[in-house]
Design a protein around this motif. Structure first.
Motif, mmCIF file in Angstrom:
data_model
loop_
_atom_site.group_PDB
_atom_site.id
_atom_site.type_symbol
_atom_site.label_atom_id
_atom_site.label_comp_id
_atom_site.label_asym_id
_atom_site.label_seq_id
_atom_site.Cartn_x
_atom_site.Cartn_y
_atom_site.Cartn_z
ATOM 1 N N LYS A 75 0.817 -1.302 0.099
ATOM 2 C CA LYS A 75 -0.225 -0.002 0.077
ATOM 3 C C LYS A 75 0.978 1.093 -0.014
ATOM 4 O O LYS A 75 0.647 2.217 -0.748
ATOM 5 C CB LYS A 75 -0.922 -0.053 1.207
ATOM 6 N N CYS A 76 1.833 1.246 0.885
ATOM 7 C CA CYS A 76 2.804 2.489 0.867
ATOM 8 C C CYS A 76 3.577 2.532 -0.400
ATOM 9 O O CYS A 76 3.527 3.840 -0.899
ATOM 10 C CB CYS A 76 3.707 2.275 1.972
ATOM 11 N N VAL A 106 1.607 7.137 -6.334
ATOM 12 C CA VAL A 106 0.753 8.185 -6.874
ATOM 13 C C VAL A 106 1.211 9.463 -6.670
ATOM 14 O O VAL A 106 1.086 10.321 -7.422
ATOM 15 C CB VAL A 106 -0.486 7.746 -5.937
ATOM 16 N N VAL A 107 1.647 9.602 -5.256
ATOM 17 C CA VAL A 107 2.162 11.050 -4.990
ATOM 18 C C VAL A 107 3.302 11.473 -5.842
ATOM 19 O O VAL A 107 3.254 12.728 -6.484
ATOM 20 C CB VAL A 107 2.690 10.923 -3.651
ATOM 21 N N HIS A 108 4.236 10.750 -6.169
ATOM 22 C CA HIS A 108 5.406 11.200 -7.129
ATOM 23 C C HIS A 108 5.037 11.209 -8.582
ATOM 24 O O HIS A 108 5.589 11.841 -9.483
ATOM 25 C CB HIS A 108 6.564 10.216 -6.880
ATOM 26 N N GLU A 109 4.133 10.434 -9.083
ATOM 27 C CA GLU A 109 3.712 10.453 -10.603
ATOM 28 C C GLU A 109 2.514 11.392 -10.816
ATOM 29 O O GLU A 109 1.998 11.616 -12.022
ATOM 30 C CB GLU A 109 3.501 9.076 -11.001
ATOM 31 N N ILE A 126 3.326 18.822 -5.772
ATOM 32 C CA ILE A 126 3.093 18.698 -4.328
ATOM 33 C C ILE A 126 4.125 19.008 -3.442
ATOM 34 O O ILE A 126 5.238 18.444 -3.628
ATOM 35 C CB ILE A 126 2.450 17.207 -4.173
ATOM 36 N N TYR A 127 4.010 19.728 -2.373
ATOM 37 C CA TYR A 127 4.938 20.254 -1.581
ATOM 38 C C TYR A 127 4.424 20.656 -0.093
ATOM 39 O O TYR A 127 3.242 21.099 -0.077
ATOM 40 C CB TYR A 127 6.125 21.217 -2.152
ATOM 41 N N ILE A 128 5.177 20.696 0.907
ATOM 42 C CA ILE A 128 5.122 21.010 2.262
ATOM 43 C C ILE A 128 5.670 21.995 2.449
ATOM 44 O O ILE A 128 7.160 22.090 2.428
ATOM 45 C CB ILE A 128 5.407 19.763 3.251
ATOM 46 N N SER A 129 5.128 23.184 2.930
ATOM 47 C CA SER A 129 5.906 24.655 3.185
ATOM 48 C C SER A 129 5.516 25.032 4.638
ATOM 49 O O SER A 129 4.443 25.039 5.113
ATOM 50 C CB SER A 129 5.183 25.550 2.236
ATOM 51 N N ASP A 130 6.851 24.955 5.200
ATOM 52 C CA ASP A 130 6.708 25.383 6.700
ATOM 53 C C ASP A 130 6.428 26.860 6.890
ATOM 54 O O ASP A 130 7.412 27.571 6.030
ATOM 55 C CB ASP A 130 8.034 24.952 7.332
ATOM 56 N N LEU A 131 5.987 27.270 7.694
ATOM 57 C CA LEU A 131 5.654 28.676 7.695
ATOM 58 C C LEU A 131 6.848 29.546 8.250
ATOM 59 O O LEU A 131 7.104 30.782 7.807
ATOM 60 C CB LEU A 131 4.423 29.248 8.885
ATOM 61 N N ASP A 132 7.831 28.791 8.766
ATOM 62 C CA ASP A 132 8.921 29.374 9.435
ATOM 63 C C ASP A 132 10.196 29.188 8.308
ATOM 64 O O ASP A 132 11.055 30.003 8.344
ATOM 65 C CB ASP A 132 9.539 29.008 10.710
ATOM 66 N N GLU A 133 10.030 28.245 7.608
ATOM 67 C CA GLU A 133 11.401 27.466 6.800
ATOM 68 C C GLU A 133 11.128 27.885 5.272
ATOM 69 O O GLU A 133 12.160 27.593 4.560
ATOM 70 C CB GLU A 133 11.901 26.183 7.197
ATOM 71 N N TRP A 176 9.745 19.762 1.759
ATOM 72 C CA TRP A 176 9.394 18.551 1.036
ATOM 73 C C TRP A 176 8.553 18.742 -0.219
ATOM 74 O O TRP A 176 8.005 19.596 -0.383
ATOM 75 C CB TRP A 176 8.748 17.558 1.936
ATOM 76 N N CYS A 177 9.280 17.829 -1.180
ATOM 77 C CA CYS A 177 8.455 18.046 -2.623
ATOM 78 C C CYS A 177 8.253 16.635 -2.966
ATOM 79 O O CYS A 177 9.074 15.738 -3.013
ATOM 80 C CB CYS A 177 8.883 19.177 -3.576
ATOM 81 N N ASN A 178 7.114 16.310 -4.039
ATOM 82 C CA ASN A 178 7.286 15.084 -4.987
ATOM 83 C C ASN A 178 8.316 15.364 -6.008
ATOM 84 O O ASN A 178 8.814 16.281 -6.403
ATOM 85 C CB ASN A 178 5.601 14.901 -5.333
ATOM 86 N N ARG A 179 8.220 14.069 -6.702
ATOM 87 C CA ARG A 179 9.024 14.085 -7.754
ATOM 88 C C ARG A 179 8.909 14.987 -8.869
ATOM 89 O O ARG A 179 9.556 15.299 -9.818
ATOM 90 C CB ARG A 179 9.295 12.513 -8.337
ATOM 91 N N THR A 180 7.373 14.964 -9.260
ATOM 92 C CA THR A 180 7.037 15.908 -10.465
ATOM 93 C C THR A 180 7.422 17.378 -10.059
ATOM 94 O O THR A 180 7.708 17.992 -11.119
ATOM 95 C CB THR A 180 5.437 15.958 -10.310
ATOM 96 N N ASN A 181 7.341 17.823 -8.834
ATOM 97 C CA ASN A 181 8.051 19.354 -8.494
ATOM 98 C C ASN A 181 9.440 19.334 -8.658
ATOM 99 O O ASN A 181 9.640 20.185 -9.329
ATOM 100 C CB ASN A 181 7.677 19.333 -7.276
ATOM 101 N N GLU A 182 9.893 18.435 -8.748
ATOM 102 C CA GLU A 182 11.548 18.304 -8.914
ATOM 103 C C GLU A 182 11.751 18.466 -10.412
ATOM 104 O O GLU A 182 12.882 19.122 -11.025
ATOM 105 C CB GLU A 182 12.339 17.135 -8.155
ATOM 106 N N GLU A 183 10.961 17.648 -11.280
ATOM 107 C CA GLU A 183 11.341 17.517 -12.609
ATOM 108 C C GLU A 183 10.604 18.827 -13.274
ATOM 109 O O GLU A 183 11.421 19.388 -14.308
ATOM 110 C CB GLU A 183 10.431 16.273 -13.346
ATOM 111 N N THR A 184 9.539 19.380 -12.984
ATOM 112 C CA THR A 184 9.141 20.315 -13.593
ATOM 113 C C THR A 184 9.824 21.737 -13.164
ATOM 114 O O THR A 184 9.679 22.921 -14.192
ATOM 115 C CB THR A 184 7.494 20.895 -13.230
ATOM 116 N N LEU A 185 10.304 21.894 -12.187
ATOM 117 C CA LEU A 185 11.066 23.341 -11.930
ATOM 118 C C LEU A 185 12.583 23.129 -11.862
ATOM 119 O O LEU A 185 13.330 24.124 -11.458
ATOM 120 C CB LEU A 185 10.639 23.660 -10.363
#
Length: 236
Positions: A27-28, A34-37, A42-49, A53-62
């Motif tokens: 399942k994992c 699913v998350v990476h493809e 998709i990414y996590i943004s800390d309000l202070d930092e 974290w980001c998914n593979r699509t984010n890495e590839e497109t940017l």
């Protein structure tokens, strides 16, 4: 006999746990794929930092790997990829969740791959993801989609950008006080400072002060720009 039964039950329990572990891993693995493809950043943004974290699509497109983002700093990364005129979109998103943890926050902005000069239009949404012990939002989950490549026609893109501008201007108007909105609405109707003062039973100087404060809050350079912004938001 009792020892044999106990050993048999123990072996069966171990077998059951191994099967559960295998199913969990499966399942994992599926969810991770699913998350990476998924065709969205998709990414996590800390309000202070900033981005942590980001998914593979984010890495590839940017063009930035997660390790590069962490090394350069999440906020510096956003400044690098987002168009200078659209920097307020991620900034407003973070500011929104520093003071409010309710509904999702969205916007349209331009971003580019680190090896490209041309910017692409993205539509993004965010929602609170985790909280601190005191209940304040710690970080937000963000999803951005390449808007330009998802539109069938240029007219659709133009219409979407117009709607986004209208919503953005409405948010700016909400920052005004009730009296300032009154004054702005009258300005949009073509009324002079003196006429506004007479109708609202205010001094000429007070109305002029309201005009200056309105212009400052809306970030406009002159009355003409202020009127255009207000009308796009539905006033006048």
């Amino acid at each position: 006999m009792a020892d044999n039964d106990l050993e048999s039950k123990l072996q069966q329990r171990i077998k059951d746990l191994e099967e559960e572990l295998a199913q969990t891993k499966e399942k994992c693995s599926f969810l991770e794929r699913v998350v990476h493809e998924l065709p969205a950043n998709i990414y996590i943004s800390d309000l202070d930092e900033g981005v942590v974290w980001c998914n593979r699509t984010n890495e590839e497109t940017l063009g930035y790997s997660l390790s590069e983002i962490i090394e350069m700093g999440g906020f510096n990364y956003l400044k690098e990829i987002v168009h200078p005129d659209d920097q307020t979109v991620p900034e407003n998103s973070l500011a929104h969740y520093r003071h409010f943890s309710g509904a999702e926050y969205g916007g349209i902005f331009r971003a580019r791959h680190k090896q490209e000069q041309e910017y692409k239009w993205y539509t993004g949404w965010a929602k609170s993801f985790s909280r601190k012990e005191n209940g304040e939002v710690k970080d937000i989950l963000c999803v951005d989609v390449d808007l330009s490549s998802r539109m069938d026609t240029e007219e659709q893109l133009v219409a979407a950008l117009k709607d986004n501008l209208k919503n953005k201007n409405k948010l700016l108007i909400k920052n005004l006080r009730k009296r300032e909105v009154q004054v702005l609405n009258m300005i949009c109707m073509g009324m002079s400072t003196r006429a506004i003062a007479e109708q609202l039973f205010l001094s000429y100087h007070t109305v002029e002060t309201h005009r200056k404060n309105i212009q400052r809050k809306l970030g406009t350079n002159n009355v003409a720009e202020m009127v255009v912004l207000a009308r796009e938001a539905g006033l006048g």
